[in-house]
Write an enzyme that holds these catalytic residues in place. Structure first.
Site, short mmCIF file in Angstrom:
data_model
loop_
_atom_site.label_atom_id
_atom_site.label_comp_id
_atom_site.label_asym_id
_atom_site.label_seq_id
_atom_site.Cartn_x
_atom_site.Cartn_y
_atom_site.Cartn_z
N ASP A 139 10.23 7.55 20.68
CA ASP A 139 11.49 7.11 20.08
C ASP A 139 12.64 7.17 21.09
O ASP A 139 12.64 7.99 22.00
CB ASP A 139 11.81 7.99 18.86
CG ASP A 139 12.85 7.36 17.95
OD1 ASP A 139 13.09 6.14 18.06
OD2 ASP A 139 13.42 8.09 17.12
N GLY A 140 13.62 6.29 20.90
CA GLY A 140 14.86 6.37 21.67
C GLY A 140 15.03 5.27 22.72
O GLY A 140 15.95 5.32 23.52
N ARG A 146 18.52 3.55 22.25
CA ARG A 146 19.65 4.38 22.69
C ARG A 146 19.65 4.57 24.20
O ARG A 146 20.70 4.63 24.83
CB ARG A 146 19.60 5.74 21.97
CG ARG A 146 20.18 5.69 20.57
CD ARG A 146 19.79 6.89 19.75
NE ARG A 146 18.40 6.79 19.30
CZ ARG A 146 17.72 7.80 18.77
NH1 ARG A 146 18.29 8.99 18.65
NH2 ARG A 146 16.48 7.62 18.37
N ARG A 202 18.67 -3.73 24.28
CA ARG A 202 17.61 -2.86 23.75
C ARG A 202 16.24 -3.18 24.35
O ARG A 202 15.43 -2.29 24.59
CB ARG A 202 17.56 -2.97 22.22
CG ARG A 202 18.75 -2.34 21.52
CD ARG A 202 18.65 -2.54 20.00
NE ARG A 202 17.47 -1.89 19.44
CZ ARG A 202 17.44 -0.62 19.04
NH1 ARG A 202 18.52 0.14 19.12
NH2 ARG A 202 16.34 -0.10 18.56
N HIS A 208 12.86 -0.98 25.72
CA HIS A 208 11.46 -1.12 25.34
C HIS A 208 10.59 -1.37 26.58
O HIS A 208 9.48 -0.85 26.68
CB HIS A 208 11.30 -2.27 24.34
CG HIS A 208 11.99 -2.00 23.02
ND1 HIS A 208 11.85 -0.81 22.34
CD2 HIS A 208 12.83 -2.77 22.26
CE1 HIS A 208 12.57 -0.86 21.22
NE2 HIS A 208 13.18 -2.03 21.16
N SER A 212 5.95 0.70 13.73
CA SER A 212 5.69 1.18 12.37
C SER A 212 5.69 0.02 11.38
O SER A 212 6.24 -1.06 11.66
CB SER A 212 6.74 2.22 11.96
OG SER A 212 7.96 1.58 11.63
N ARG A 216 13.56 -4.81 11.54
CA ARG A 216 14.53 -4.97 12.64
C ARG A 216 14.86 -6.46 12.85
O ARG A 216 14.12 -7.33 12.39
CB ARG A 216 13.93 -4.39 13.93
CG ARG A 216 13.74 -2.89 13.80
CD ARG A 216 13.39 -2.26 15.12
NE ARG A 216 13.28 -0.82 14.94
CZ ARG A 216 13.33 0.06 15.92
NH1 ARG A 216 13.45 -0.35 17.16
NH2 ARG A 216 13.24 1.35 15.66
N LEU A 244 -10.73 9.49 27.72
CA LEU A 244 -9.66 9.63 26.73
C LEU A 244 -9.74 8.54 25.67
O LEU A 244 -9.97 7.37 26.00
CB LEU A 244 -8.30 9.51 27.45
CG LEU A 244 -7.06 9.48 26.55
CD1 LEU A 244 -6.70 10.88 26.09
CD2 LEU A 244 -5.87 8.84 27.27
N LEU A 303 9.03 12.57 10.73
CA LEU A 303 7.73 11.94 10.97
C LEU A 303 7.80 10.41 10.91
O LEU A 303 6.96 9.73 11.48
CB LEU A 303 6.70 12.43 9.95
CG LEU A 303 5.89 13.66 10.35
CD1 LEU A 303 4.93 14.03 9.22
CD2 LEU A 303 5.10 13.42 11.63
N SER A 304 8.77 9.89 10.18
CA SER A 304 8.89 8.43 10.04
C SER A 304 7.55 7.76 9.71
O SER A 304 7.16 6.78 10.33
CB SER A 304 9.50 7.81 11.30
OG SER A 304 10.77 8.35 11.57
C1 IPE Z 1 9.38 5.53 14.57
O1 IPE Z 1 10.62 5.33 15.15
C2 IPE Z 1 8.45 4.42 14.92
C3 IPE Z 1 8.06 4.31 16.33
C4 IPE Z 1 8.40 5.15 17.27
C5 IPE Z 1 7.21 3.20 16.65
P1 IPE Z 1 11.82 4.65 14.33
O2 IPE Z 1 12.94 4.55 15.29
O3 IPE Z 1 11.35 3.39 13.71
O4 IPE Z 1 12.09 5.72 13.20
P2 IPE Z 1 13.40 5.96 12.32
O5 IPE Z 1 13.77 4.67 11.69
O6 IPE Z 1 14.46 6.46 13.24
O7 IPE Z 1 13.00 7.01 11.34
C1 IPE Z 2 11.24 3.39 19.73
O1 IPE Z 2 12.57 3.24 20.14
C2 IPE Z 2 10.46 2.10 19.80
C3 IPE Z 2 10.14 1.54 18.48
C4 IPE Z 2 10.47 2.06 17.32
C5 IPE Z 2 9.37 0.32 18.47
P1 IPE Z 2 13.68 2.69 19.16
O2 IPE Z 2 13.74 1.21 19.29
O3 IPE Z 2 13.49 3.21 17.80
O4 IPE Z 2 15.00 3.33 19.81
P2 IPE Z 2 16.22 3.93 19.03
O5 IPE Z 2 15.70 4.98 18.11
O6 IPE Z 2 16.87 2.79 18.30
O7 IPE Z 2 17.09 4.50 20.11
MG MG Z 3 14.14 4.88 16.82
#
Ligand code: IPE
Ligand code: IPE
Ligand code: MG
Length: 260
Positions: A29-30, A33, A42, A46, A74, A80, A140, A204-205
């Site tokens: 995640d992140g 940001r 963004r 990725h 997810s 999105r 693995l 956990l999302s």
């Molecule tokens: C969880 O992250 C899904 C993945 C990392 C693929 P999200 O960014 O979608 O989760 P929320 O919306 O912050 O809970």
């Molecule tokens: C995780 O990063 C990647 C996916 C969920 C596909 P994000 O895209 O959720 O990044 P943030 O949480 O918006 O920073």
């Molecule tokens: Mg996220």
């Protein structure tokens, strides 16, 4: 006391798997940001996230993990903006096309969990190709959670089991934890010992909710594109210091005088 010991041994004993977790799950995640804080789009986050994934898979092999599950998309991520979804699909396709050879050479076995119905046929074909090509590998196991959601997975398992019961081939009394787990996408894969989430979020999302019943959690404040070999090593070190009890009592918490 003796009776209690005998009663305890009747309970399914889960053993401490050792200092290196066999199965690590990562909520990557992140990315967004990370990019935003640099004034980048963004998608750039990725892209760098895919780089971090490559580095992490190599480190997981080096550290001797048996299973690595990565949350790549997810079931809820379809909500999105269409451009971001299409960028993410493009990156997944590129990742498989570009990295499948290296994964194969490294003996990595790829498995994909998540709903396959209604997936773009090109993506579905690539995912199936990755699984088929690496099926016999013994290194693995890289489990890619794509279009994955725990609630959907559990509901699908319930549907399958209900259909068997309704057709008369299954008695409801036969449905226990192990039987249920065999109907999840993760059938045959041990539960994650450790779940890591980057970006500082602590949730956990919809990731591996059944399987995470006794997982240890490590939440790291860095965004996924900054995750690397050292970050994984640090998480494994933190894991190795945890005491897992699985509902029981470990030696360090037992009274000094046992029996008497
Ligand atoms: C969880 O992250 C899904 C993945 C990392 C693929 P999200 O960014 O979608 O989760 P929320 O919306 O912050 O809970
Ligand atoms: C995780 O990063 C990647 C996916 C969920 C596909 P994000 O895209 O959720 O990044 P943030 O949480 O918006 O920073
Ligand atoms: Mg996220």
């Amino acid at each position: 006391m003796r009776n209690m010991i005998e009663a305890n041994t009747a309970v399914k004993v889960r053993t401490w798997p050792g200092r290196v977790p066999a199965h690590v799950g990562i909520i990557m995640d992140g990315n967004g940001r990370w990019a935003l804080s640099r004034g980048l789009p963004r998608i750039e986050g990725h892209r760098r996230g895919v780089e971090a994934l490559r580095v992490t898979v190599r480190a997981a092999i080096e550290f001797g993990l048996r299973y690595l599950t990565v949350y790549s998309f997810s079931a809820e991520n379809w909500s999105r903006p269409i451009e971001e979804v299409s960028d993410l699909m493009g990156l997944l396709k590129r990742f498989i096309r570009h990295d499948l050879g290296e994964l194969q050479k490294a003996g990595v076995k790829v498995r994909v969990i998540g709903t396959r119905e209604n997936l773009n046929p090109e993506i579905l074909a690539l995912l199936e190709e990755a699984e088929a090509l690496t099926a016999a590998n013994t290194g693995l196991t890289l489990i890619v959670a794509f279009n994955y959601g725990s609630r959907q997975e559990i509901a699908a398992a319930a549907r399958m089991i209900a259909a068997k019961a309704a057709s008369g081939v299954l008695a409801p009394a036969e449905i226990d934890e192990d039987f249920f787990a065999e109907h999840l996408d993760t059938a045959g894969i041990p539960d994650p010992d450790l779940i890591i989430r980057t970006s500082g979020e602590q949730r956990l999302s919809n990731f591996l909710m059944w399987q995470a019943a006794y997982s240890e959690f490590v939440f790291v404040p860095i965004h996924w594109p900054d995750f690397d070999r050292q970050a994984l090593a640090d998480a494994l070190t933190e894991f190795s210091a945890r005491e897992r009890r699985f509902g029981g009592v470990t030696l360090s918490h037992q009274s000094a005088k046992v029996g008497g």
